[in-house]
Design an enzyme around this catalytic site. Structure first.
Site, PDB file in Angstrom:
ATOM      1  N   TYR A 155       3.051  -5.258   0.786  1.00 47.18           N
ATOM      2  CA  TYR A 155       3.424  -6.878   1.458  1.00 47.18           C
ATOM      3  C   TYR A 155       2.471  -7.297   0.499  1.00 47.18           C
ATOM      4  O   TYR A 155       2.472  -7.839  -0.893  1.00 47.18           O
ATOM      5  CB  TYR A 155       3.502  -7.330   2.394  1.00 47.18           C
ATOM      6  CG  TYR A 155       3.532  -8.701   2.667  1.00 47.18           C
ATOM      7  CD1 TYR A 155       4.305  -9.467   2.550  1.00 47.18           C
ATOM      8  CD2 TYR A 155       2.036  -9.419   2.759  1.00 47.18           C
ATOM      9  CE1 TYR A 155       3.908 -10.912   2.492  1.00 47.18           C
ATOM     10  CE2 TYR A 155       2.269 -10.655   2.721  1.00 47.18           C
ATOM     11  CZ  TYR A 155       3.575 -11.532   2.667  1.00 47.18           C
ATOM     12  OH  TYR A 155       2.740 -12.987   2.937  1.00 47.18           O
ATOM     13  N   LYS A 164       2.204  -9.287  -3.737  1.00 48.06           N
ATOM     14  CA  LYS A 164       1.997 -10.619  -3.782  1.00 48.06           C
ATOM     15  C   LYS A 164      -0.045 -10.355  -4.658  1.00 48.06           C
ATOM     16  O   LYS A 164       0.214 -11.191  -5.077  1.00 48.06           O
ATOM     17  CB  LYS A 164       1.747 -11.024  -1.904  1.00 48.06           C
ATOM     18  CG  LYS A 164       2.646 -11.087  -1.127  1.00 48.06           C
ATOM     19  CD  LYS A 164       3.572 -12.508  -1.658  1.00 48.06           C
ATOM     20  CE  LYS A 164       4.145 -12.793  -0.564  1.00 48.06           C
ATOM     21  NZ  LYS A 164       5.195 -13.386  -0.893  1.00 48.06           N
TER      22      LYS A 164
END
Length: 257
Positions: A148, A152
């Site tokens: 994740y 990002k």
């Protein structure tokens, strides 16, 4: 000011706050979420006059293109695109297999790319547009959830590319990087640890964490004419988390702040 605003991940805590913020300003909203129940509740909460809620999975480019097409047919071309859909699976590298890595990257990074691709050509043709991506402080430093976080971090670079390449077409692109936000996604953890937010707040210089409305306000500003010369910016909305580690500083200096 009345614009057409695309919001992905609209059924979550931040997504709902985004929809409400733009609707209150008089804008029309195309609200996308992959959860059918969330889409139905959005329509029930906000009505169908200025909000069109559509089931769409941003990890499928075809799904996004079809959904945006439906929204444009209802409200007209998209003026503001807010790529909010995202989520995290693997908590650590040791607990992240290849499938989890692919899923997190596909949803958070590729899904955002598919979303912007669905509106890019029309924005370029009209010589205007505002793009706001929802990143995370996880993309700025290491705070767990490595796949994740990597996705990002990729969005920060992608934002700068959008700003650089599409600026001459009158299109601005920025990314908001929230810290901890009190969304429904925390319900299970709060049920197990009722004081979790109190415990987390010690890491935040302001001694608090964000509400979904705090993120929506930052996004609204970046999408507004008041931010007309702001582009390519990664804005932490994090109660000061990225400003520095106060607890570590206390130990280093032996002088409490």
């Amino acid at each position: 000011m009345s614009r057409v605003v695309l919001v992905t991940g609209a059924g979550g805590g931040i997504g709902r706050a985004l929809c409400k913020r733009f609707l209150e300003a008089g804008d029309a909203v195309i609200a996308l979420d992959r959860n059918a129940a969330s889409v139905e509740s959005l329509a029930a909460e906000f009505g169908a006059a200025r909000l069109t809620a559509i089931v769409a999975d941003v990890s499928s480019q075809e799904s996004v293109i079809n959904a945006v097409g439906q929204g444009v047919a209802a409200h007209g071309p998209v003026d503001v695109a807010v790529a909010n859909a995202g989520g995290a699976l693997g908590t650590t590298l040791a607990h992240t297999d290849a499938a989890a890595w692919r899923r997190d990257v596909e949803l958070n990074l590729n899904g955002t790319y598919y979303t912007i691709e669905a509106v890019r050509a029309a924005m370029i043709e009209r010589k205007r547009g505002a793009i706001v991506l929802i990143g995370s402080v996880n993309g700025l430093t290491s705070l767990g959830h490595p796949a994740y976080s990597a996705a990002k971090a990729g969005l920060v670079s992608y934002t700068k590319a959008l700003a650089m390449e599409f600026g001459p077409h009158g299109i601005r692109a920025n990314i908001v990087c929230p810290g901890t936000v009190k969304t429904p996604a925390w319900r299970a953890r709060v049920a197990q640890h009722p004081k979790i937010f109190e415990e987390l707040s010690k890491w935040y210089p302001l001694g608090d964490v964000a509400e979904p409305e705090d993120i929506a306000d930052a996004v609204y500003f970046l999408a507004s004419p008041q931010a007309r010369v702001i582009t390519g910016v990664a804005l932490p909305v994090d109660a000061g988390l990225m400003a520095g580690n106060r607890l570590m500083a206390n130990e280093l200096t032996l002088d409490p702040y």
